[in-house]
Scaffold this active site. Structure first.
Site, PDB file in Angstrom:
ATOM      1  N   CYS A 149      -9.218  21.794  17.758  1.00 19.24           N
ATOM      2  CA  CYS A 149      -8.999  22.219  19.298  1.00 19.24           C
ATOM      3  C   CYS A 149      -8.665  21.080  20.113  1.00 19.24           C
ATOM      4  O   CYS A 149      -9.363  20.767  20.874  1.00 19.24           O
ATOM      5  CB  CYS A 149     -10.645  22.437  19.630  1.00 19.24           C
ATOM      6  SG  CYS A 149     -10.964  23.082  21.329  1.00 19.24           S
ATOM      7  N   GLY A 178       0.925  -1.180  -0.098  1.00 15.05           N
ATOM      8  CA  GLY A 178       0.071  -0.119  -0.170  1.00 15.05           C
ATOM      9  C   GLY A 178       0.879   1.243  -0.097  1.00 15.05           C
ATOM     10  O   GLY A 178       0.951   1.911  -0.968  1.00 15.05           O
TER      11      GLY A 178
HETATM   12  N1  LLP Z   1      -2.351  -5.929   4.003  1.00 13.14           N
HETATM   13  C1  LLP Z   1      -3.041  -6.018   5.118  1.00 13.14           C
HETATM   14  C2  LLP Z   1      -3.764  -7.198   5.460  1.00 13.14           C
HETATM   15  C3  LLP Z   1      -2.817  -4.716   5.830  1.00 13.14           C
HETATM   16  O1  LLP Z   1      -3.526  -4.719   7.138  1.00 13.14           O
HETATM   17  C4  LLP Z   1      -2.203  -3.683   5.422  1.00 13.14           C
HETATM   18  C5  LLP Z   1      -2.071  -2.477   6.290  1.00 13.14           C
HETATM   19  C6  LLP Z   1      -1.526  -3.685   4.175  1.00 13.14           C
HETATM   20  C7  LLP Z   1      -1.578  -5.036   3.400  1.00 13.14           C
HETATM   21  C8  LLP Z   1      -0.586  -2.497   3.614  1.00 13.14           C
HETATM   22  O2  LLP Z   1       0.561  -2.428   4.359  1.00 13.14           O
HETATM   23  P1  LLP Z   1       1.349  -1.098   3.829  1.00 13.14           P
HETATM   24  O3  LLP Z   1       1.960  -1.726   2.565  1.00 13.14           O
HETATM   25  O4  LLP Z   1       0.612  -0.069   3.451  1.00 13.14           O
HETATM   26  O5  LLP Z   1       2.437  -0.959   4.883  1.00 13.14           O
HETATM   27  N2  LLP Z   1      -2.510   4.184   9.048  1.00 13.14           N
HETATM   28  C9  LLP Z   1      -1.104   3.395   9.135  1.00 13.14           C
HETATM   29  C10 LLP Z   1      -0.882   2.068   8.524  1.00 13.14           C
HETATM   30  C11 LLP Z   1      -1.910   1.125   8.903  1.00 13.14           C
HETATM   31  C12 LLP Z   1      -1.538  -0.275   7.910  1.00 13.14           C
HETATM   32  C13 LLP Z   1      -2.692  -1.243   8.265  1.00 13.14           C
HETATM   33  N3  LLP Z   1      -2.611  -2.165   7.437  1.00 13.14           N
HETATM   34  C14 LLP Z   1      -0.122   4.618   9.041  1.00 13.14           C
HETATM   35  O6  LLP Z   1      -0.277   5.516   8.794  1.00 13.14           O
HETATM   36  O7  LLP Z   1       1.007   4.325   9.143  1.00 13.14           O
END
Ligand code: LLP
Length: 419
Positions: A343, A276
């Site tokens: 806020c 992602g």
């Molecule tokens: N697959 C699953 C099952 C996941 O839960 C996630 C992310 C991904 C793939 C993708 O991961 P990435 O390649 O984006 O690291 N909001 C947080 C990140 C939460 C990620 C949750 N799961 C942040 O802003 O750092």
């Protein structure tokens, strides 16, 4: 500054477009995404894993234009909710390439996944039972396994530890597959895990793939035909000059083990990954206007973007580079703490940043906001969400209109007795 940015006449350019002009044209705050950058990153991933199935983790940024770009680049999608599934299908991602993940899927979501005929990654025995009760034909599933792997990242986004809420403990995996094959409408064909996000030290993937393949060996022994092994997403990016690991580094680590183990077991499953952040994070900046500069306990720069539209600094103490988009050639002179209009004391976008002299009306650019930026936004404090713009080689187009006040209340209802 990364390659897709340029400086001209002291102004920051993204995708060949002047950010100062963008801010004038569309107003602030404003998310601006460089299409080319996303495609480049997507292609890097593809090149590194030519025979793997790549599912874009929609949660990072599920604007349908972004999903559409991913579809064009040949990506499928990992969706984590009915809404993400809806958007992915609408964007033209093929259903065969969609995996519905989630640790707490509602019956409504499962029904939608069944109707859409996408693969489902089951997270618990209860979910297996719900699904088996609902399905009126044989369905193909995988199980999310918790491999108990520790990664160096923020604790809130380490998902593969025993104590995290995700997945079925690795020790119990075989028994849940056994239960599944006894159900006549469930066909387990995959295994899935995700160890965490923003992973820069990629070494834990070695242990992860080994553990997953240990399980695959056991599952094969009990007669389960594993067609895909999904190791999730997680590859991190450089937010503050850290060394970034490339998809090809990840491939050199994972692929030899995966291939060797497959050969030993005598099977030919597909490897699946769910990146992602790596694909979209650095494609996007958030432009925000300075409302006030205040000398108090600290030098505060108060801008028009708050944690409602960009929560990463407040939620994960995340560092995001900040620059003055209209003063790119000026020397950093003073230390400022950049705060939003929400806020809450925690509404801080950047602490103690060295910047050129900041003045009211200046335009700040917050970098690397393409992943978990807009997608985690809210209307907290009654703030309409900003527009999102896609730039590409000098052109700019809206991919989401800024919300109006009416969008804040459109779903509210005033009961007649209150009128
Ligand atoms: N697959 C699953 C099952 C996941 O839960 C996630 C992310 C991904 C793939 C993708 O991961 P990435 O390649 O984006 O690291 N909001 C947080 C990140 C939460 C990620 C949750 N799961 C942040 O802003 O750092």
């Amino acid at each position: 500054m990364k390659e897709h940015f340029k400086i001209e006449d002291g102004h920051l350019l993204i995708g060949g477009v002047d950010t100062v002009k963008l801010a004038e044209k569309y107003g602030t705050p404003l998310y601006v995404t460089d299409e080319k950058r996303i495609r480049e990153r997507a292609r890097k991933f593809k090149r590194a894993f030519p025979s793997a199935e790549l599912l874009y983790a929609a949660k990072a940024n599920w604007n349908i234009s972004i999903l559409r770009i991913m579809a064009e680049e040949g990506f499928g999608a990992d969706v984590f909710s009915d809404g993400e599934l809806y958007a992915a299908l609408l964007a033209g991602i093929q259903k065969e390439k969609i995996l519905f993940n989630g640790n707490s899927k509602s019956p409504r979501e499962l029904k939608m996944a069944l109707e859409a005929d996408v693969k489902i990654s089951i997270d618990s025995e209860d979910e297996l039972i719900t699904l088996a009760e609902m399905a009126d034909k044989e369905i193909e599933v995988s199980f999310r396994v918790n491999p108990n792997i520790s990664v160096k990242t923020h604790p809130k986004i380490a998902t593969g530890l025993r104590e995290s809420k995700f997945g079925i403990p690795a020790e119990e995996a075989t028994s849940i597959y056994e239960k599944a094959i006894r159900l006549d409408n469930i066909r387990p064909i995959g295994i899935h895990c995700h160890i965490g996000s923003q992973i820069l030290d990629i070494s834990p993937y070695r242990e992860t793939i080994e553990r997953m393949m240990d399980l695959v060996a056991k599952l094969t022994e009990i007669g389960i035909d594993i067609k895909f092994v999904d190791v999730g997403g997680g590859l991190g990016i450089s937010y503050s000059g850290e060394k970034e690991r490339r998809p090809s580094d990840l491939a050199s680590l994972i692929l030899p083990i995966f291939e060797r183990r497959c050969e030993e077991i005598g099977i030919k499953p597909i490897l699946v990954l769910e990146p992602g952040r790596y694909l979209v994070a650095d494609s996007t900046i958030l432009l925000t206007r300075v409302n006030a500069v205040k000398k108090a306990y600290k030098n505060f720069v108060a801008v028009d973007a708050g944690f409602n539209i960009f929560i990463r600094p407040a939620m994960y103490e995340a560092y995001h580079e900040i620059a003055i988009a209209n003063k790119m050639n000026e020397e950093a002179e003073e230390t400022y703490t950049v705060v939003g209009p929400i806020c809450e004391t925690g509404d801080i976008l950047g602490r103690d940043r060295k910047l050129p002299k900041v003045k009211r009306g200046d335009l700040l650019a917050i970098f690397d906001t393409g992943a978990y930026g807009f997608s985690m936004s809210s209307q907290y404090n009654g703030r309409p969400r900003p527009a999102e713009i896609l730039v590409n080689d000098g052109s700019d187009e809206v991919i989401r209109y800024g919300e109006e006040y009416s969008d804040l209340i459109v779903k509210m209802n005033l009961p007649a007795r209150l009128m």
